[in-house]
Write an enzyme that holds these catalytic residues in place. Structure first.
Site, PDB file in Angstrom:
ATOM      1  N   CYS A  84       0.700  -1.153  -0.372  1.00 40.53           N
ATOM      2  CA  CYS A  84       0.259  -0.223   0.717  1.00 40.53           C
ATOM      3  C   CYS A  84       0.830   1.425  -0.188  1.00 40.53           C
ATOM      4  CB  CYS A  84      -0.995  -0.199   0.982  1.00 40.53           C
ATOM      5  SG  CYS A  84      -1.771  -0.989   1.231  1.00 40.53           S
ATOM      6  N   HIS A 142      -2.069   7.570   4.608  1.00 43.18           N
ATOM      7  CA  HIS A 142      -1.279   5.470   4.650  1.00 43.18           C
ATOM      8  C   HIS A 142       0.587   6.745   4.156  1.00 43.18           C
ATOM      9  CE1 HIS A 142       0.137   1.451   4.518  1.00 43.18           C
ATOM     10  NE2 HIS A 142       0.790   2.407   5.690  1.00 43.18           N
TER      11      HIS A 142
HETATM   12 CA    CA Z   1      -3.034  -2.543  -0.390  1.00 43.12          CA
END
Ligand code: CA
Length: 452
Positions: A84, A142
């Site tokens: 990610c 993130h």
């Molecule tokens: Ca992901």
């Protein structure tokens, strides 16, 4: 050439403010030149085979599929990382994230005080703001837990979402660094998180439909935890596996929200003025959330096709041909330059991505990229044309011809050593421009650049 400006033209030119003044006259008065809105929709941990247009039979994704039907589907669409956070660092900068040392998700025991997308890296939103756009990030970030790294500090006028890598769908996690927030202030969100993101996206479009806007809509669906909205929990009774049924319900919620966004764009009369991109951030972690990568080998965290070859499509009515496919390899890094060029901006020379529009529309032939590259932990890969060279942990080098062998079954490394040497040299040239990781993949993982 004479051109009659419509009300729409004036509204959009007015919304551009000083950026419009900075545009070359030729651009301002080019027939039908309108700065398009840009919507980037990101799914999280959705595999290649989880959407209808790729043959998925048990889930339903009609709205995602409609983007392919109304636009172009990239059959060789890649992400720059099989997990990610580094993928998002690449997407937000248009640069291979290894250029600035962002190779890995932060390990659990890393001191994250100063962790995030480095502040000297120019973001997607910062590029778009230079072109007079109003900008919003909705969903998962993130790219930094602490305030200097938050979206509001990185070019986004609005942020609604959470800053961590995953989130419970049912409660706002109040009191934690990862609380659902609006522009830095925790909110007591009552709605199932995916539907909350859809609601906020529609609201942003409604409020900004007279301006050029950039919306980064990063769903955390269908990333774990496997939790479905109450309203969807009776859906898909025919799916026997409870986990897969919940996954299908989670995807349905995301697809419903994408449908709401597409409907809002259509009803606002903006379909011809809006570039919409959809992709997944990495391949399926099948054991984690039941998502699937068929027919590809491997999973999230791997540089096998299953980790990096993802759903990837784009629509822009009247500008992008409808219902077509494009087969040359493209990568998540291309989104930023494609959008910035469409907005009339200049792309910095350090950007690795490529403006895809001339290729999609046939103005340019050939491949957008000479080669694509991956380097993640002890794995490396390069795709050049149909050839892919890859190294997986300590399992040696593999060579595949993806035209004949898309599922990476037949290793040709020992049969075509010249091709191995050629691809290896190309990868080494790319790697020479990278810097060391800012943090290791695991707290005790030694770094070595001897990856092959
Ligand atoms: Ca992901």
């Amino acid at each position: 050439m004479t051109h009659t400006y419509t009300r729409r033209d004036f509204l959009r030119l007015a919304g551009m403010g000083t950026a419009a003044m900075a545009l070359p006259t030729s651009d301002l008065f080019a027939a039908d030149y309108i700065k398009p809105n840009v919507i980037v929709i990101l799914a999280d941990d959705q595999g290649f085979a989880d959407i209808g247009v790729h043959g998925c039979k048990d889930c339903r994704t009609p709205n995602i599929d409609s983007i392919a039907r109304n636009g172009i589907r990239f059959t060789n669409g890649y992400t720059s990382c099989p997990v990610c956070s580094p993928m998002r660092a690449g997407l937000q900068t248009g640069r291979y994230q290894q250029r600035f040392g962002f190779y890995h998700n932060p390990p659990k025991d890393l001191d994250r005080t100063n962790w995030g997308l480095p502040l000297d890296q120019k973001t997607f939103a910062q590029y778009m703001k230079e072109q007079g756009y109003v900008t919003a990030a909705i969903g998962k970030w993130h790219l930094g837990d602490n305030e200097p790294f938050h979206p509001n500090k990185r070019g986004y006028d609005e942020f609604f979402g959470f800053v961590g890598g995953a989130h419970n769908y049912m409660h706002p996690e109040s009191g934690s660094f990862n609380a659902v927030q609006r522009n830095g202030k925790p909110v007591d969100e009552k709605e199932y998180l995916t539907y909350a993101f859809g609601r906020e996206a529609v609201s942003f479009i409604e409020r900004n439909k007279k301006k050029p806007f950039f919306l980064y809509l990063a769903f955390n669906a269908p990333h774990s935890p496997l939790q479905a909205a109450v309203r969807d929990q009776e859906k898909f009774p025919e799916i026997q596996d409870q986990r897969r049924r919940t996954f299908a319900q989670m995807q349905l919620a995301m697809d419903n929200c994408i449908g709401d966004v597409l409907k809002k764009v259509r009803e606002a009369g903006l379909e011809e003025d809006t570039l919409i991109v959809y992709m997944s951030d990495n391949g399926a972690p099948t054991p984690g959330n039941t998502s699937r990568n068929d027919p590809f080998k491997g999973f999230k965290t791997q540089v096998h096709e299953g980790g990096i070859h993802v759903p990837f499509m784009m629509q822009w009515k009247g500008k992008i041909p409808a219902g077509k496919t494009y087969d040359k390899p493209v990568i998540s890094l291309d989104l930023l330059p494609t959008a910035v060029a469409a907005a009339g901006g200049k792309i910095a020379s350090n950007v690795d991505g490529v403006d895809l529009m001339p290729y999609i529309t046939g103005k340019k032939t050939g491949s957008p990229h000479r080669a694509l590259f991956w380097h993640f932990d002890k794995q490396s890969a390069i795709r050049m044309g149909d050839w892919k060279l890859s190294r997986h942990e300590d399992k040696g080098i593999r060579l595949h011809n993806l035209a004949n062998d898309p599922t990476e079954k037949t290793d040709l490394a020992h049969e075509d050593r010249d091709k191995v040497a050629e691809l290896l040299a190309e990868w080494e040239r790319w790697s020479a421009d990278n810097v060391k990781p800012m943090w290791p993949s695991k707290a005790d993982a030694p770094w070595t650049n001897e990856t092959w």
